[in-house]
Write an enzyme that holds these catalytic residues in place. Structure first.
Site, mmCIF file in Angstrom:
data_model
loop_
_atom_site.group_PDB
_atom_site.id
_atom_site.type_symbol
_atom_site.label_atom_id
_atom_site.label_comp_id
_atom_site.label_asym_id
_atom_site.label_seq_id
_atom_site.Cartn_x
_atom_site.Cartn_y
_atom_site.Cartn_z
ATOM 1 N N TYR A 1 -2.683 -1.588 10.548
ATOM 2 C CA TYR A 1 -2.871 -2.247 9.242
ATOM 3 C C TYR A 1 -1.727 -1.859 8.295
ATOM 4 O O TYR A 1 -1.068 -2.724 7.708
ATOM 5 C CB TYR A 1 -4.226 -1.866 8.622
ATOM 6 C CG TYR A 1 -4.182 -1.950 7.110
ATOM 7 C CD1 TYR A 1 -4.093 -3.194 6.478
ATOM 8 C CD2 TYR A 1 -4.137 -0.796 6.315
ATOM 9 C CE1 TYR A 1 -3.981 -3.277 5.095
ATOM 10 C CE2 TYR A 1 -4.037 -0.882 4.939
ATOM 11 C CZ TYR A 1 -3.952 -2.123 4.333
ATOM 12 O OH TYR A 1 -3.831 -2.209 2.973
ATOM 13 N N HIS A 2 -1.517 -0.536 8.132
ATOM 14 C CA HIS A 2 -0.471 -0.107 7.196
ATOM 15 C C HIS A 2 0.898 -0.659 7.631
ATOM 16 O O HIS A 2 1.731 -1.010 6.797
ATOM 17 C CB HIS A 2 -0.447 1.423 7.091
ATOM 18 C CG HIS A 2 -1.608 2.006 6.329
ATOM 19 N ND1 HIS A 2 -2.742 2.489 6.936
ATOM 20 C CD2 HIS A 2 -1.826 2.149 4.994
ATOM 21 C CE1 HIS A 2 -3.599 2.932 6.027
ATOM 22 N NE2 HIS A 2 -3.069 2.729 4.824
ATOM 23 N N LYS B 1 1.749 -4.109 6.363
ATOM 24 C CA LYS B 1 2.269 -4.143 4.986
ATOM 25 C C LYS B 1 3.776 -3.870 4.958
ATOM 26 O O LYS B 1 4.499 -4.411 4.126
ATOM 27 C CB LYS B 1 1.553 -3.095 4.132
ATOM 28 C CG LYS B 1 0.058 -3.308 3.987
ATOM 29 C CD LYS B 1 -0.235 -4.445 3.040
ATOM 30 C CE LYS B 1 -1.692 -4.529 2.677
ATOM 31 N NZ LYS B 1 -2.016 -5.638 1.797
ATOM 32 N N SER C 1 -1.174 3.311 10.585
ATOM 33 C CA SER C 1 -2.096 2.447 11.350
ATOM 34 C C SER C 1 -1.426 1.089 11.508
ATOM 35 O O SER C 1 -0.473 0.763 10.791
ATOM 36 C CB SER C 1 -3.425 2.269 10.602
ATOM 37 O OG SER C 1 -3.256 1.408 9.482
ATOM 38 N N THR D 1 0.831 -1.204 0.000
ATOM 39 C CA THR D 1 0.000 0.000 0.000
ATOM 40 C C THR D 1 0.867 1.256 0.000
ATOM 41 O O THR D 1 1.985 1.254 0.550
ATOM 42 C CB THR D 1 -0.945 -0.018 1.228
ATOM 43 O OG1 THR D 1 -1.790 1.109 1.171
ATOM 44 C CG2 THR D 1 -0.193 -0.010 2.536
HETATM 45 P P1 NAD Z 1 -11.244 -7.271 0.743
HETATM 46 O O1 NAD Z 1 -11.336 -7.286 2.213
HETATM 47 O O2 NAD Z 1 -12.449 -6.931 -0.048
HETATM 48 O O3 NAD Z 1 -10.687 -8.686 0.214
HETATM 49 C C1 NAD Z 1 -9.722 -9.434 0.900
HETATM 50 C C2 NAD Z 1 -10.116 -10.912 0.741
HETATM 51 O O4 NAD Z 1 -9.121 -11.709 1.384
HETATM 52 C C3 NAD Z 1 -11.453 -11.237 1.412
HETATM 53 O O5 NAD Z 1 -12.274 -11.965 0.531
HETATM 54 C C4 NAD Z 1 -11.063 -12.069 2.641
HETATM 55 O O6 NAD Z 1 -12.048 -13.034 2.979
HETATM 56 C C5 NAD Z 1 -9.756 -12.695 2.174
HETATM 57 N N1 NAD Z 1 -8.827 -13.028 3.267
HETATM 58 C C6 NAD Z 1 -8.424 -12.249 4.294
HETATM 59 N N2 NAD Z 1 -7.569 -12.928 5.076
HETATM 60 C C7 NAD Z 1 -7.403 -14.148 4.523
HETATM 61 C C8 NAD Z 1 -6.644 -15.286 4.869
HETATM 62 N N3 NAD Z 1 -5.883 -15.320 5.968
HETATM 63 N N4 NAD Z 1 -6.700 -16.375 4.073
HETATM 64 C C9 NAD Z 1 -7.484 -16.395 2.967
HETATM 65 N N5 NAD Z 1 -8.242 -15.337 2.590
HETATM 66 C C10 NAD Z 1 -8.204 -14.223 3.368
HETATM 67 O O7 NAD Z 1 -10.041 -6.270 0.394
HETATM 68 P P2 NAD Z 1 -9.642 -5.614 -1.021
HETATM 69 O O8 NAD Z 1 -10.119 -4.214 -1.025
HETATM 70 O O9 NAD Z 1 -10.012 -6.517 -2.122
HETATM 71 O O10 NAD Z 1 -8.059 -5.554 -0.867
HETATM 72 C C11 NAD Z 1 -7.253 -6.637 -1.310
HETATM 73 C C12 NAD Z 1 -5.779 -6.328 -1.030
HETATM 74 O O11 NAD Z 1 -5.384 -5.129 -1.683
HETATM 75 C C13 NAD Z 1 -5.467 -6.146 0.458
HETATM 76 O O12 NAD Z 1 -4.221 -6.725 0.741
HETATM 77 C C14 NAD Z 1 -5.385 -4.643 0.605
HETATM 78 O O13 NAD Z 1 -4.536 -4.304 1.653
HETATM 79 C C15 NAD Z 1 -4.812 -4.233 -0.748
HETATM 80 N N6 NAD Z 1 -5.169 -2.857 -1.097
HETATM 81 C C16 NAD Z 1 -6.484 -2.490 -1.218
HETATM 82 C C17 NAD Z 1 -6.811 -1.191 -1.546
HETATM 83 C C18 NAD Z 1 -8.241 -0.733 -1.677
HETATM 84 O O14 NAD Z 1 -8.470 0.484 -1.844
HETATM 85 N N7 NAD Z 1 -9.228 -1.618 -1.625
HETATM 86 C C19 NAD Z 1 -5.780 -0.243 -1.760
HETATM 87 C C20 NAD Z 1 -4.454 -0.658 -1.623
HETATM 88 C C21 NAD Z 1 -4.146 -1.960 -1.302
HETATM 89 N N1 USQ Z 2 -11.373 10.066 5.362
HETATM 90 C C1 USQ Z 2 -12.271 11.110 5.484
HETATM 91 N N2 USQ Z 2 -13.583 10.804 5.606
HETATM 92 C C2 USQ Z 2 -14.064 9.521 5.611
HETATM 93 C C3 USQ Z 2 -13.143 8.455 5.463
HETATM 94 C C4 USQ Z 2 -11.808 8.768 5.352
HETATM 95 O O1 USQ Z 2 -11.889 12.284 5.466
HETATM 96 O O2 USQ Z 2 -15.286 9.336 5.746
HETATM 97 C C5 USQ Z 2 -9.940 10.357 5.183
HETATM 98 C C6 USQ Z 2 -8.996 9.612 6.143
HETATM 99 O O3 USQ Z 2 -8.838 10.336 7.349
HETATM 100 C C7 USQ Z 2 -7.720 9.532 5.318
HETATM 101 C C8 USQ Z 2 -8.199 9.482 3.875
HETATM 102 O O4 USQ Z 2 -9.570 9.882 3.897
HETATM 103 O O5 USQ Z 2 -6.978 10.710 5.463
HETATM 104 C C9 USQ Z 2 -8.126 8.104 3.257
HETATM 105 O O6 USQ Z 2 -8.892 7.191 4.032
HETATM 106 P P1 USQ Z 2 -9.647 5.977 3.338
HETATM 107 O O7 USQ Z 2 -10.519 5.347 4.384
HETATM 108 O O8 USQ Z 2 -10.278 6.425 2.072
HETATM 109 O O9 USQ Z 2 -8.433 5.009 2.945
HETATM 110 P P2 USQ Z 2 -7.324 4.304 3.870
HETATM 111 O O10 USQ Z 2 -7.716 4.199 5.276
HETATM 112 O O11 USQ Z 2 -6.004 4.956 3.571
HETATM 113 O O12 USQ Z 2 -7.295 2.824 3.308
HETATM 114 C C10 USQ Z 2 -7.602 2.475 1.963
HETATM 115 C C11 USQ Z 2 -7.838 0.961 1.943
HETATM 116 C C12 USQ Z 2 -6.535 0.246 2.320
HETATM 117 C C13 USQ Z 2 -5.426 0.703 1.389
HETATM 118 C C14 USQ Z 2 -5.277 2.217 1.424
HETATM 119 C C15 USQ Z 2 -4.334 2.729 0.348
HETATM 120 O O13 USQ Z 2 -8.880 0.606 2.867
HETATM 121 O O14 USQ Z 2 -6.728 -1.164 2.189
HETATM 122 O O15 USQ Z 2 -4.215 0.124 1.776
HETATM 123 O O16 USQ Z 2 -6.556 2.816 1.101
HETATM 124 S S1 USQ Z 2 -3.323 4.064 0.932
HETATM 125 O O17 USQ Z 2 -4.186 5.097 1.459
HETATM 126 O O18 USQ Z 2 -2.559 4.505 -0.209
HETATM 127 O O19 USQ Z 2 -2.454 3.523 1.966
#
Ligand code: NAD
Ligand code: USQ
Length: 397
Positions: free
Chosen positions: A181-182, A185, A179, A144
């Site tokens: 979470y981050h 990664k 976070s 990410t």
């Molecule tokens: P999502 O939660 O919709 O999908 C993740 C899937 O992985 C789910 O179906 C869940 O059941 C499965 N999963 C979780 N843990 C598992 C495990 N231990 N074993 C097997 N399956 C498991 O999330 P997404 O939005 O599709 O994101 C996918 C990936 O991309 C994540 O790693 C996320 O961090 C990354 N990512 C997402 C975004 C975004 O904006 N959605 C941005 C940047 C990075």
């Molecule tokens: N934010 C608002 N209002 C809201 C929700 C969020 O102002 O209602 C703000 C947050 O404070 C933050 C920004 O929007 O500053 C982004 O938040 P987000 O919830 O849109 O995204 P984020 O938490 O960063 O996470 C999402 C995905 C995560 C992925 C990440 C990419 O959930 O899986 O890793 O985007 S990145 O941001 O590049 O790390």
């Protein structure tokens, strides 16, 4: 080429599996259904109805004649993971299978623990599965952009040349995630780089920005192929949330002053980026990092776009600057190098008014499925104990 998509039932994994299948790859998906179980347990739901994984793959076969194999497995459970690797013998693995919500990881100790256990140890298992079963397999890992945080210098693509006391080296770009979470990664990236160095594995770490978009060309073929659309305060990202808020007349929830700037990418570009990474396989032992974004915006920019497009649709869209529940810079420098995927041939779909209009219209069509209790943030980075109570109360309702 055989490609195993880990997390293939999720927002991104499912469209990815369809896209690769459409291009002619032999695709299998592995998922443990953790995301669906979270929804069931807490009463959350995707804005757009989604079918169960078995029905999704069945429908794909009915429409295209192509098959996608399903493995019910868990990356944290090595036996189930290894069984899928041994059976399918993947030549590339696309790893989406992680807990991906920053707010979820900041609820309390238990949720932080689950996030890092699931993500870091799951990825460690993936590295061992590759080493022990399919050592030539290319790992395409979803990282990410948030790994880097918001430094006051340009963000390079994974590595930076540093001169120090007269000596020079190219080192991993400093990480300042926001976070637990981050942070998971960041830990993954270190483990993957180490595995490439010691065992000669090949990997591409994709530092992806916030993905938006309701569908890809493949998921749009049929309602039974739809991917999830999260808008809640835990999994919903700001742009999705603002679109549904505009649709139900709820003031846009801008956190703090709204200057927080993030990289964005359309879901249609995400699926293509991963194909580009797969096509350009790294050497054995090589650890590549691509910054997977196409543009960046502040939260105020996003709110302004949704307000403008909503107004054109006749909606009365207001914004509300809420006290920021997160700990993050609200006024900062942001400039990201992101040329590697463009050099490989990516042709970006940029965020235009038509895309936002499409998302708002989907929210309007599914208006009766929007639960307004899921709009206000419930997780506060500074005050986790209090918020657990509020989150639990909300889940209980
Ligand atoms: P999502 O939660 O919709 O999908 C993740 C899937 O992985 C789910 O179906 C869940 O059941 C499965 N999963 C979780 N843990 C598992 C495990 N231990 N074993 C097997 N399956 C498991 O999330 P997404 O939005 O599709 O994101 C996918 C990936 O991309 C994540 O790693 C996320 O961090 C990354 N990512 C997402 C975004 C975004 O904006 N959605 C941005 C940047 C990075
Ligand atoms: N934010 C608002 N209002 C809201 C929700 C969020 O102002 O209602 C703000 C947050 O404070 C933050 C920004 O929007 O500053 C982004 O938040 P987000 O919830 O849109 O995204 P984020 O938490 O960063 O996470 C999402 C995905 C995560 C992925 C990440 C990419 O959930 O899986 O890793 O985007 S990145 O941001 O590049 O790390």
């Amino acid at each position: 080429m055989r490609i195993l998509v880990l997390g293939g039932d999720g927002y991104l994994g499912w469209p990815q599996a369809l896209y690769l299948s459409k291009q002619g790859y032999d695709v299998a998906v592995l998922d443990n259904q953790a995301r669906r179980q979270f929804d069931l347990k807490h009463g959350f739901d995707s804005l757009v109805p989604i079918k169960m994984l078995h029905r999704r793959t069945e429908r794909w076969t009915e429409l295209t004649g192509k098959t996608i194999r399903i493995y019910n497995g868990d990356t944290v459970n090595f036996e189930s993971l290894a069984a899928a690797f041994s059976d399918f013998q993947p030549e590339a693995v696309v790893h989406f299978a992680e807990q991906r919500a920053a707010p979820y990881s900041m609820i309390d100790r238990e949720h932080a623990f689950y996030t890092q256990y699931n993500n870091v140890l799951g990825t460690l298992n993936v590295l061992y599965a590759i080493k022990e079963i399919t050592p030539d397999c290319h790992l395409v890992k979803l990282g990410t952009m948030g790994e880097y945080g918001t430094p006051n210098i340009d963000i390079e693509e994974g590595f930076i040349e540093i001169k120090h006391n007269g000596r020079t080296d190219v080192l991993p770009f400093p990480k300042q995630p926001g976070s637990f979470y981050h942070l998971s990664k960041v830990h993954d990236s270190h483990n993957i780089q180490f595995a490439c160095k010691i065992w000669g594995l090949r990997s591409t770490d994709l530092n992806q920005g916030i993905v938006y978009g309701a569908d890809t060309y493949e998921t749009a073929l049929d309602p039974e192929l739809a991917t999830r659309f999260d808008y809640d305060q835990i999994y919903g990202t700001a742009l999705n949330r603002f679109c549904i808020q505009a649709a139900v007349g709820y003031p846009l929830t801008v956190y703090g002053s709204g200057g927080q700037t993030r990289g964005y990418i359309n879901i249609k570009d995400t699926v293509r980026c991963i194909e580009l990474a797969i096509e350009s396989q790294p050497q054995a032992g090589e650890f590549r990092v691509f910054n997977q974004i196409t543009e960046w915006f502040s939260i105020n920019d996003i709110a302004e776009k949704v307000t403008r497009v909503g107004s054109k649709l006749g909606l009365n869209v207001q914004s509300n600057h809420l006290p920021n529940p997160r700990v993050e810079a609200e006024d900062h420098y942001y400039n990201v190098v992101h040329t590697k995927l463009l050099d490989l041939g990516l042709q970006p779909h940029l965020l235009d008014d038509a895309e936002i209009e499409y998302m708002i219209k989907i929210a309007l069509e599914n208006r009766d499925r929007i639960d307004r209790r899921m709009i206000l943030p419930t997780v506060n980075w500074r005050d986790a104990e209090n918020d657990v109570k509020r989150v639990e109360e909300q889940f209980a309702n």
